[in-house]
Write a protein that holds these residues in place. Structure first.
Motif, PDB file in Angstrom:
ATOM      1  N   THR A  26      47.194  43.689  51.278  1.00 46.64           N
ATOM      2  CA  THR A  26      46.625  43.740  52.394  1.00 46.64           C
ATOM      3  C   THR A  26      45.766  42.306  52.852  1.00 46.64           C
ATOM      4  O   THR A  26      44.731  42.491  53.436  1.00 46.64           O
ATOM      5  N   VAL A  27      44.943  40.969  51.619  1.00 47.26           N
ATOM      6  CA  VAL A  27      43.776  40.826  51.786  1.00 47.26           C
ATOM      7  C   VAL A  27      44.272  39.856  52.247  1.00 47.26           C
ATOM      8  O   VAL A  27      45.774  38.602  51.935  1.00 47.26           O
ATOM      9  N   TYR A  28      43.702  38.611  53.091  1.00 49.41           N
ATOM     10  CA  TYR A  28      43.790  37.627  53.031  1.00 49.41           C
ATOM     11  C   TYR A  28      43.114  36.728  52.340  1.00 49.41           C
ATOM     12  O   TYR A  28      42.200  36.460  51.791  1.00 49.41           O
ATOM     13  N   PHE A  34      37.290  39.303  45.650  1.00 49.20           N
ATOM     14  CA  PHE A  34      38.177  40.283  45.645  1.00 49.20           C
ATOM     15  C   PHE A  34      37.959  41.312  44.984  1.00 49.20           C
ATOM     16  O   PHE A  34      38.784  41.410  43.225  1.00 49.20           O
ATOM     17  N   ASN A  82      35.631  47.627  52.047  1.00 52.88           N
ATOM     18  CA  ASN A  82      35.716  47.116  53.365  1.00 52.88           C
ATOM     19  C   ASN A  82      34.394  46.142  53.112  1.00 52.88           C
ATOM     20  O   ASN A  82      34.566  45.207  54.641  1.00 52.88           O
ATOM     21  N   LYS A  98      34.324  40.476  48.526  1.00 53.05           N
ATOM     22  CA  LYS A  98      35.145  41.440  49.429  1.00 53.05           C
ATOM     23  C   LYS A  98      35.470  42.509  48.099  1.00 53.05           C
ATOM     24  O   LYS A  98      35.815  42.488  47.328  1.00 53.05           O
ATOM     25  N   VAL A 129      37.617  45.458  48.343  1.00 55.12           N
ATOM     26  CA  VAL A 129      38.590  46.116  48.462  1.00 55.12           C
ATOM     27  C   VAL A 129      39.102  47.113  48.895  1.00 55.12           C
ATOM     28  O   VAL A 129      39.252  47.609  48.210  1.00 55.12           O
TER      29      VAL A 129
END
Length: 228
Positions: free
Chosen positions: A101-103, A110, A126, A190, A192
């Motif tokens: 799901t991560v960019y 992350f 998030n 981030k 996650v």
């Protein structure tokens, strides 16, 4: 393609268990296990894992310590993205599926939102932490633990660029210190959602064995983090 870098010192069964949970995942194309000069019989027991073509097993000629051994583990990986994993922890499908799901931004680290069963960071799911806003997170429940928990996904090149090779062993504040350096370099963290793993708490953990050696370094680094 993702590498998993597993750091190990005098752990055989735990390292075996950690390895077994990731070796068959098709998203992981390389597993680097680096033994920090354990007892020779323990290192020899790890060699049974090196028969899989994904696995690269290394042994340090002398003990580097937890902090610097992590850097060497990342350095030995060949993929652009690395999961830096402590050998007494285990990843599972929840962790790997969340990665989908991560960019993949090379300036973002992350971090998992739950180190099951004890360390729950879902209150930060998030959230994106920067040097400009980190002081707003400090003091919130479990944040000091969140920023001192490894087992994250990071870009290899950026990790090595930020890592402070001159820093003496921070003992049980090693991940906190790295995260301080990471944010100081204008990178982001981030948390996650759904990125979870099993975090074993035991009497032979790095933290329990070495927390008394950390002294004031943890609190001093938290102060520096707040002042970014």
């Amino acid at each position: 393609m993702i590498s998993v870098a597993i750091t190990s010192y005098n752990r055989d069964t735990m390292t075996h268990n950690s390895f077994k949970r990731v070796v068959d995942d098709h998203r992981i194309t390389e597993i680097v296990i680096i033994d920090d000069c354990s007892k020779i019989e323990i290192y020899e027991s790890l060699q049974a894992m090196a028969v899989d073509e994904k696995v690269k097993l290394y042994r340090n000629p002398f003990n580097l310590g937890c902090y610097h051994n992590k850097r060497k583990a990342v350095e030995l990986c060949t993929n652009d993205w690395v999961i830096l994993l402590d050998s007494d922890n285990e990843l599972g499908p929840d962790y790997m599926n969340a990665i989908n799901t991560v960019y993949f931004d090379s300036n973002v680290l992350f971090a998992p939102d739950f180190a099951r069963p004890h360390f729950d960071y879902r209150g930060f799911s998030n959230e994106i932490i920067t040097k400009e806003n980190v002081n707003t997170f400090i003091g919130r429940n479990n944040f000091d633990c969140l920023v001192n928990t490894c087992n994250f996904l990071v870009n290899r090149e950026e990790y090595l660029k930020v890592f402070d090779k001159e820093q003496e062993e921070p003992w049980t504040a090693d991940t906190l210190y790295f995260n301080f350096c990471w944010l100081q370099a204008d990178n982001k963290i981030k948390v996650v959602e759904g990125m979870q793993y099993e975090h074993l708490v035991h009497d032979e953990s790095h933290y329990k064995l070495n927390v008394s050696k950390t002294g004031n370094f943890f609190n001093e680094t938290m102060t520096k983090l707040k002042q970014l």
